[in-house]
Design an enzyme around this catalytic site. Structure first.
Site, PDB file in Angstrom:
ATOM      1  CE  LYS A 126      46.007 -92.608 -22.084  1.00  0.00           C
ATOM      2  NZ  LYS A 126      44.677 -92.361 -21.509  1.00  0.00           N
ATOM      3  CG  ASP A 144      42.062 -98.150 -23.781  1.00  0.00           C
ATOM      4  OD1 ASP A 144      41.703 -98.855 -22.536  1.00  0.00           O
ATOM      5  OD2 ASP A 144      41.949 -98.657 -24.790  1.00  0.00           O
TER       6      ASP A 144
END
Length: 216
Positions: A126, A144
């Site tokens: 991420k 997220d």
DNA sequence: AAAACGGGGGC
DNA sequence: GCCCCAGTTTT
């Protein structure tokens, strides 16, 4: 929701005043433009709210705006500077090692490929995708909790896991818009479309949403 | 007390 | 893929 409607949502959010109330907006202005500061700020933001992250980023970057300056700090000093972000000791350890790796293996620069970024200490999938998009302008999506929740509420995807959400988003949304997804949907999540009680009456994109008034 | 926060790493 | 790690703020 069709792709066309989703692109309208992104454009509307871009222009919306509520975005400038979002902590993530201050996050973007608080760090300077360099890939290094973006990398540091992004690493600090993991599992921590932006309202807490922003001051910590400013404290650390004021002392260590470059890999060389960061490498000169010991772990405890870094930890004190970034407190109270979540996992501050682990992050301090990673940052110390990160500075050394950048200097020794990348000539003091931040690499610009997913494979190289992911190999850096404290940088996973991420964080790497956020840096690719924001520091280098490459098409990348970071799913997220905000992006996952809101993508499903809007109805652009229908998925249980963030990874599946990422696949569906990449399939339905043109790459040119990928970097926009993070900023716009996170900002919306921080201001009006929270996990418990979405404030649908003031939502700027409610006319496109498939679940107005419905939590989760 | 539990959920939530722009997860990462080892296996 | 699964499991463990580790801190604070908000609900």
């Amino acid at each position: 929701m069709e792709t066309k409607a989703f692109l309208q949502v992104l454009r509307t959010l871009r222009r919306s005043p509520v975005l400038r109330q979002a902590p993530i907006f201050r996050m973007q202005v608080s760090r300077s433009e360099s890939p290094f500061t973006i990398l540091v700020a992004t690493l600090l933001s993991a599992r921590t709210q932006d309202t807490v992250t922003v001051p910590a980023v400013e404290r650390l970057l004021a002392v260590a705006p470059t890999p060389e300056r960061l490498a000169a700090l010991d772990e405890d000093t870094i930890a004190r500077l970034i407190y109270p972000v979540g996992f501050y000791r682990t992050k301090a350890r990673h940052l110390k090692k990160l500075a050394r790796v950048l200097i020794e293996r990348h000539g003091g620069r931040v690499p610009d490929t997913l494979a190289e970024l992911t190999r850096l200490p404290g940088v996973g999938r991420k964080t790497a995708n956020l840096v690719l998009g924001e520091a280098f302008g490459k098409p990348a999506i970071c799913v997220d909790t905000h992006v996952h929740r809101i993508s499903n509420r809007l109805g652009i995807v229908r998925s249980k896991t963030p990874l599946e959400t990422e696949r569906q988003l990449m399939e339905k949304v043109p790459p040119a818009y990928w970097s926009d997804i993070n900023f716009c949907l996170v900002a919306l999540g921080q201001t009006v479309c929270g996990p418990r009680k979405p404030r649908c009456p003031v939502c700027p994109v409610r006319r496109w949403c498939e679940r107005v008034g419905v939590a989760r």
